[in-house]
Design a protein around this motif. Structure first.
Motif, PDB file in Angstrom:
ATOM      1  N   VAL A  68       0.973   2.327  -5.523  1.00 46.49           N
ATOM      2  CA  VAL A  68      -0.350   2.709  -5.883  1.00 46.49           C
ATOM      3  C   VAL A  68      -0.447   3.672  -7.407  1.00 46.49           C
ATOM      4  O   VAL A  68      -1.011   3.476  -8.104  1.00 46.49           O
ATOM      5  CB  VAL A  68      -0.870   3.692  -4.550  1.00 46.49           C
ATOM      6  CG1 VAL A  68      -2.724   3.743  -5.148  1.00 46.49           C
ATOM      7  CG2 VAL A  68      -1.432   2.325  -3.930  1.00 46.49           C
ATOM      8  N   THR A 115      -6.227  -2.904  -1.955  1.00 46.75           N
ATOM      9  CA  THR A 115      -4.772  -3.782  -0.678  1.00 46.75           C
ATOM     10  C   THR A 115      -5.730  -4.854   0.198  1.00 46.75           C
ATOM     11  O   THR A 115      -6.769  -3.913   0.352  1.00 46.75           O
ATOM     12  CB  THR A 115      -3.990  -2.517   0.127  1.00 46.75           C
ATOM     13  OG1 THR A 115      -4.945  -1.829   0.816  1.00 46.75           O
ATOM     14  CG2 THR A 115      -3.139  -1.435  -0.605  1.00 46.75           C
ATOM     15  N   ASP A 162       0.647  -1.158  -0.003  1.00 48.94           N
ATOM     16  CA  ASP A 162      -0.136   0.187  -0.066  1.00 48.94           C
ATOM     17  C   ASP A 162       1.277   1.711   0.468  1.00 48.94           C
ATOM     18  O   ASP A 162       0.407   2.560   0.723  1.00 48.94           O
ATOM     19  CB  ASP A 162      -1.037   0.224   0.918  1.00 48.94           C
ATOM     20  CG  ASP A 162      -0.179  -0.048   2.489  1.00 48.94           C
ATOM     21  OD1 ASP A 162       0.823   0.019   2.478  1.00 48.94           O
ATOM     22  OD2 ASP A 162      -1.075  -0.194   3.303  1.00 48.94           O
ATOM     23  N   TYR A 222      -7.696   0.711  -7.035  1.00 47.55           N
ATOM     24  CA  TYR A 222      -6.300  -0.376  -6.393  1.00 47.55           C
ATOM     25  C   TYR A 222      -6.848  -0.568  -4.821  1.00 47.55           C
ATOM     26  O   TYR A 222      -7.489   0.728  -4.316  1.00 47.55           O
ATOM     27  CB  TYR A 222      -5.375   0.753  -6.432  1.00 47.55           C
ATOM     28  CG  TYR A 222      -3.964   0.157  -6.325  1.00 47.55           C
ATOM     29  CD1 TYR A 222      -3.682  -0.415  -4.741  1.00 47.55           C
ATOM     30  CD2 TYR A 222      -3.223  -0.432  -7.217  1.00 47.55           C
ATOM     31  CE1 TYR A 222      -2.242  -0.745  -3.778  1.00 47.55           C
ATOM     32  CE2 TYR A 222      -1.353  -1.153  -6.701  1.00 47.55           C
ATOM     33  CZ  TYR A 222      -1.626  -1.014  -5.283  1.00 47.55           C
ATOM     34  OH  TYR A 222      -0.321  -1.757  -5.230  1.00 47.55           O
TER      35      TYR A 222
END
Length: 228
Positions: free
Chosen positions: A87, A100, A82, A98
């Motif tokens: 990202v 996590t 992360d 995206y």
């Protein structure tokens, strides 16, 4: 029925998410390795690719780059990383969202639903759109004005794409926001959209204060003026 290609090597995650997606009415095809995914994503006209970044035999980032050479299919990255740089890289190479690990199932499904909903706004077989001196190269996600490159953010590119795919059609603020942001984006309002419009005009209009490409239709919304 929407088709989803799911690239993941974690067996328990595959079972849980596939079950949840199928309960939502989606059809899911799974690949567990980079090599399987390289050919598998081409087998059907998928509506969404869910892509794990870390695969046993390769990187999800590399697979996304290959996909973007010939397809605009939405890509949702899954990863345990992360860091901001991870990202940014995922989005810059063509990812659309995206998430996590670990994540809540409801949030995952919300992201999937939002991407599939928005993809309907942009779906097209075209790889290039040109109008009023502006050219969009969709696979490369590049923009040109009178032959010169224009640097757009991801949001600005999607907004311009929406306008140019619907020339001379008045789009209400609600329609625009529904295509660009999911229902969780409650902080997005008409004022924020106005800022996006102003920034986009500053980059593509000859005279931003007197726009000829993105026209305001008072009381109704905005439209892309196709006339030269």
């Amino acid at each position: 029925m929407k088709q989803i290609f799911f690239v993941e090597d974690d067996g328990s995650l595959i079972s849980g998410l596939t079950f949840a997606l199928e309960r939502q009415g989606y059809k899911v095809q799974v690949a567990r390795t980079f090599s399987e995914a390289q050919t598998g994503w081409r087998e059907k006209p998928y509506d969404l690719i869910i892509l794990d970044v870390s695969l046993p035999d390769g990187s999800g980032y590399d697979l996304c780059r290959k996909i973007r050479q010939s397809s605009q299919v939405p890509v949702l990255f899954l990863t345990a990383a992360d860091e901001e740089t991870d990202v940014i890289m995922g989005l810059d190479i063509g990812g659309d969202d995206y998430i996590t690990k670990p994540f809540k199932l409801a949030i995952f499904l919300s992201r999937v639903n939002a991407l599939l909903r928005r993809s309907g706004c942009f779906s097209s077989d075209d790889t290039e759109i040109a109008s009023h001196g502006v050219t969009l190269r969709l696979l490369e996600r590049k923009t040109y004005k009178n032959g010169s490159p224009v640097d757009l953010t991801a949001g600005e590119f999607k907004l311009l794409c929406l306008f140019m795919k619907n020339p001379d059609v008045v789009l209400s603020p609600e329609q625009i926001l529904g295509c660009l942001w999911d229902h969780e984006g409650n902080y997005i309002d008409n004022s924020t959209l106005t800022v996006y419009i102003r920034r986009l005009r500053a980059k593509i209009e000859e005279e931003p204060a007197n726009p000829r490409r993105i026209i305001t239709v008072r009381g109704m919304g905005y439209k892309w003026n196709r006339a030269e």
